[in-house]
Each structure stands twice: as C-alpha cells, then as structure tokens.
Design a protein around this motif. Structure first.
Motif, PDB file in Angstrom:
ATOM      1  N   CYS A 143      44.170  35.843  36.736  1.00  0.00           N
ATOM      2  CA  CYS A 143      44.765  36.752  37.511  1.00  0.00           C
ATOM      3  C   CYS A 143      44.909  37.079  38.774  1.00  0.00           C
ATOM      4  O   CYS A 143      43.805  36.891  39.359  1.00  0.00           O
ATOM      5  CB  CYS A 143      43.399  37.905  36.322  1.00  0.00           C
ATOM      6  SG  CYS A 143      44.397  39.482  36.611  1.00  0.00           S
ATOM      7  N   VAL A 144      46.040  38.131  38.858  1.00  0.00           N
ATOM      8  CA  VAL A 144      46.553  37.748  40.567  1.00  0.00           C
ATOM      9  C   VAL A 144      45.317  38.722  40.767  1.00  0.00           C
ATOM     10  O   VAL A 144      45.418  38.939  42.676  1.00  0.00           O
ATOM     11  CB  VAL A 144      47.594  38.023  40.263  1.00  0.00           C
ATOM     12  CG1 VAL A 144      47.315  40.748  39.640  1.00  0.00           C
ATOM     13  CG2 VAL A 144      47.852  38.644  42.154  1.00  0.00           C
ATOM     14  N   CYS A 145      44.778  39.773  40.376  1.00  0.00           N
ATOM     15  CA  CYS A 145      43.884  40.841  40.685  1.00  0.00           C
ATOM     16  C   CYS A 145      41.781  39.568  41.779  1.00  0.00           C
ATOM     17  O   CYS A 145      41.695  39.878  42.200  1.00  0.00           O
ATOM     18  CB  CYS A 145      42.917  41.634  39.708  1.00  0.00           C
ATOM     19  SG  CYS A 145      42.453  41.047  38.391  1.00  0.00           S
ATOM     20  N   ASP A 146      41.986  39.289  40.515  1.00  0.00           N
ATOM     21  CA  ASP A 146      40.837  37.447  41.387  1.00  0.00           C
ATOM     22  C   ASP A 146      41.641  36.817  42.638  1.00  0.00           C
ATOM     23  O   ASP A 146      41.260  36.859  43.689  1.00  0.00           O
ATOM     24  CB  ASP A 146      40.821  36.422  39.834  1.00  0.00           C
ATOM     25  CG  ASP A 146      40.128  37.190  38.541  1.00  0.00           C
ATOM     26  OD1 ASP A 146      39.648  37.427  39.152  1.00  0.00           O
ATOM     27  OD2 ASP A 146      40.526  36.354  37.866  1.00  0.00           O
ATOM     28  N   LEU A 147      42.804  36.198  42.549  1.00  0.00           N
ATOM     29  CA  LEU A 147      43.126  35.590  43.598  1.00  0.00           C
ATOM     30  C   LEU A 147      43.197  36.769  45.018  1.00  0.00           C
ATOM     31  O   LEU A 147      43.700  36.429  46.070  1.00  0.00           O
ATOM     32  CB  LEU A 147      44.570  35.587  43.004  1.00  0.00           C
ATOM     33  CG  LEU A 147      45.013  34.106  41.844  1.00  0.00           C
ATOM     34  CD1 LEU A 147      46.112  34.608  42.023  1.00  0.00           C
ATOM     35  CD2 LEU A 147      43.704  33.428  42.172  1.00  0.00           C
ATOM     36  N   ALA A 148      43.605  38.010  44.470  1.00  0.00           N
ATOM     37  CA  ALA A 148      43.984  38.927  45.738  1.00  0.00           C
ATOM     38  C   ALA A 148      42.517  39.553  46.478  1.00  0.00           C
ATOM     39  O   ALA A 148      41.982  39.295  47.854  1.00  0.00           O
ATOM     40  CB  ALA A 148      44.399  40.187  45.228  1.00  0.00           C
ATOM     41  N   GLU A 149      41.246  38.469  45.776  1.00  0.00           N
ATOM     42  CA  GLU A 149      40.035  38.335  46.456  1.00  0.00           C
ATOM     43  C   GLU A 149      39.631  37.006  47.442  1.00  0.00           C
ATOM     44  O   GLU A 149      38.723  37.635  48.055  1.00  0.00           O
ATOM     45  CB  GLU A 149      38.909  38.703  45.728  1.00  0.00           C
ATOM     46  CG  GLU A 149      38.751  39.750  44.741  1.00  0.00           C
ATOM     47  CD  GLU A 149      38.102  40.300  43.827  1.00  0.00           C
ATOM     48  OE1 GLU A 149      37.247  39.276  43.694  1.00  0.00           O
ATOM     49  OE2 GLU A 149      37.899  40.689  43.128  1.00  0.00           O
ATOM     50  N   LEU A 150      40.521  36.585  47.530  1.00  0.00           N
ATOM     51  CA  LEU A 150      40.032  35.639  48.424  1.00  0.00           C
ATOM     52  C   LEU A 150      40.545  35.394  50.249  1.00  0.00           C
ATOM     53  O   LEU A 150      40.082  34.832  50.502  1.00  0.00           O
ATOM     54  CB  LEU A 150      41.294  34.277  47.808  1.00  0.00           C
ATOM     55  CG  LEU A 150      41.118  33.456  46.264  1.00  0.00           C
ATOM     56  CD1 LEU A 150      41.997  32.955  46.068  1.00  0.00           C
ATOM     57  CD2 LEU A 150      39.586  32.486  46.694  1.00  0.00           C
TER      58      LEU A 150
END
Length: 329
Positions: A56-63
């Motif tokens: 999910c884009v929300c997971d990738l934003a945490e990188l």
C-alpha cells in the motif's frame, strides 16, 4: 599496438551483430535510469518482498522522511516505466511488481543486494594440493557408492568443487562443502523414488533466502519424515545474513552446513515434488515429478519483520504440502 588502431592494409570486419538493437537499448537504459534513485530501489524492494504480493502507498511512505508528493512522484516514475502496476481501492493505492518483469526484478535484487549489504570477508588461500585432496575424497566416495562407476564418482567430485568455487567466499571450507554437495548429488543419482521418504526440492535463483527457509521448515515441521533439498540456477556466495538467524532458530542443532547450491538435473529427477519460489527459475520437466510454484515474498532486502512474515507465509504452504505427503502425520 594501441587498442582500436587497425594496422595499414588490414580491414575491420564488424562482429557486434549480436548486440541488442537501438530501441531495446534505449528502453532498458530508460528503465535502469528510473531505478537509479535509492528511494525508488527501496520502494521496489519493499513491494517485491511484501508477503501479500503488493504494498500500500501508506506502507511505502514510511520508508523515508519525505513529503507525500515526493512519494507519489517516485511511485509514478516506477509505474510509468512499467516496472510496477497500481490499483486504487477506496482511499489507498496498492502497488505490485508487473508480472512479466518479476523475474527481472528478483534477479536484480538477488544479484546486487548481497554484494552491497553482506559483510566483507577476507578470503583465505585456496587449498594446497587441491588435486590430491579431491582424489582422496573421490576414493572415499567410490567405496561408499560401490554401485556407481568410479570414474562417474570422481567426475562428480571435481564438478562439485568447480561449481562451488564460482560462488564460495570462504576458501578454507571448500573441501568440506564439496564433500557434502557431492554426497548429496550421489544420493540423488542412486535414489529409488518408489521407496523411502518423500523428497522435496525447493528452487530459486540464488538459493539464499526463500528456498533455504522452505527446506528448513520442512525439516522442522516434518520431523525428518520428508527429505528437503534446495538449489538455485545462480547460487549466491552465502545465505542472506538476515535469513540465516531464522534458519538457525528453526534448526538449532543442524549437523549439515546449509549453503547455496547449484541446481542439477539429478536433484530434479530424485525429487517427488519440485517447488519454484515465484522467482522465475525454470526446472527440467521430468515425468512422474510433481511441480508447484509458490509466489512468496523475496527476503533479499526485507526487514526482520518482513522476513518473519515471509517465513510464516512459507510455513502455511509447507503445512499444506506435508499433509499431501504424509497423510498420517
């Protein structure tokens, strides 16, 4: 003579006709340029290693500590090159590796990641008198496998040594690794598939992560009732450093050293079930052998939590597999 200078009276015959065409080269260069950003590579690895098969884009934003527009820009670049696809579901957008490019992405991460993140080891000097050592090992194995022609055993010993020298990092263990690999190959050659314990072969490109975890899980969960092997078409130098602790936890008192091994036809022929790990590897089709492909996350660049999720996913599949091989278990 300086490179590139043709002597007088001689002509240069073009020999580069095997090179890819201009259009293909431009397309590949464009893709590689898109992947050259570190954050994009991290996003790509996060998607590739997600046990759900998508992120999910929300997971990738945490990188990384960057703004949402920056995250969206990097994901758009990956999507525009065709490496990933996207799908909006409600509020969030989900990304997955384009199916046709998954083997290429896996090979990229598997091939370059170990060299980038693995600790550098000082290589020890190669064995002295290698020829004598291999001859003595062959003589021992010829006695252990009297049903096989001695020259075949000797050839397998030397082939095993040669295969392992292409990838092994620690040279002073090569003879022991060669013996283990040669014994496995000889056992595969002499195996009668109509008798004995069921045998499963797990295959992935590097044989450094998923396939090693799967084999360890079969060993642990079957209690030795099923024989597990693993191999790869392009074995890595070692098991991924962040995967090894999970294997040690599964098999704490493992007598046999686990290391990436080359895939052989004999290993496929000896197996009752051959399972590729969703990495694009191809095995010879042998009559009577059952084939499956498990699409699971790639632990090459996964976090500790990511590897744990991949392990749990493989464990569920292993339990289902063992139910078909050991019905009374």
């Amino acid at each position: 003579m300086s490179a590139g200078i043709i002597p007088a009276g001689e002509t240069c015959a073009p020999s580069a006709t095997h090179a890819i065409g201009d259009d293909a080269a431009a397309a590949i260069a464009s893709t590689l340029k898109a992947l050259s950003d570190p954050l994009r590579l991290r996003m790509l690895s996060a998607i590739a290693t997600d046990a759900r098969g998508e992120s999910c884009v929300c997971d990738l934003a945490e990188l990384a500590d960057v703004s949402q527009p920056t995250v969206s820009h990097h994901l758009k670049v990956l999507r525009d090159t065709g490496v990933v696809t996207s799908e909006r579901r409600g509020t969030w957008v989900w990304y997955r590796i384009a199916p046709a490019l998954r083997p290429a992405v896996t090979t990229l991460l598997d091939s370059f990641a170990p060299a980038a993140v693995a600790p550098i080891r000082a290589e020890h000097a190669a064995l002295e008198n290698v020829d004598d050592a291999l001859t003595r090992l062959a003589e021992t194995l010829i006695q252990d496998y009297p049903q096989l022609d001695g020259s075949l055993v000797a050839t397998i010993v030397r082939e095993s040594y040669t295969s392992l020298t292409r990838s092994a990092r620690v040279r002073n263990h090569l003879l022991a690794l060669t013996e283990g690999f040669a014994r496995q190959r000889l056992a595969d050659i002499t195996r009668d598939r109509t008798r004995g314990q069921p045998q499963v072969l797990f295959v992935c490109v590097a044989n450094a992560g998923r396939s090693q975890l799967a084999a360890a899980l079969v060993d642990q969960r079957s209690g030795g009732a099923v024989v597990a092997r693993s191999a790869g078409s392009t074995p890595a130098a070692e098991i991924h450093p962040h995967v090894q602790p999970f294997i040690d936890e599964l098999i704490p008192n493992d007598d046999e050293p686990r290391f990436p091994k080359p895939l052989t036809d004999h290993a496929v022929r000896a197996a009752d079930v051959v399972i590729t790990m969703g990495c694009g590897d191809v095995c010879p089709i042998i009559p009577g052998v059952r084939y499956e492909d498990w699409t699971v996350g790639d632990p090459a660049l996964a976090s500790t939590e990511g590897v744990a999720a991949i392990r749990d996913d493989i464990a569920r599949r292993v339990d289902a597999l063992l139910a078909t091989l050991t019905p009374t278990r």
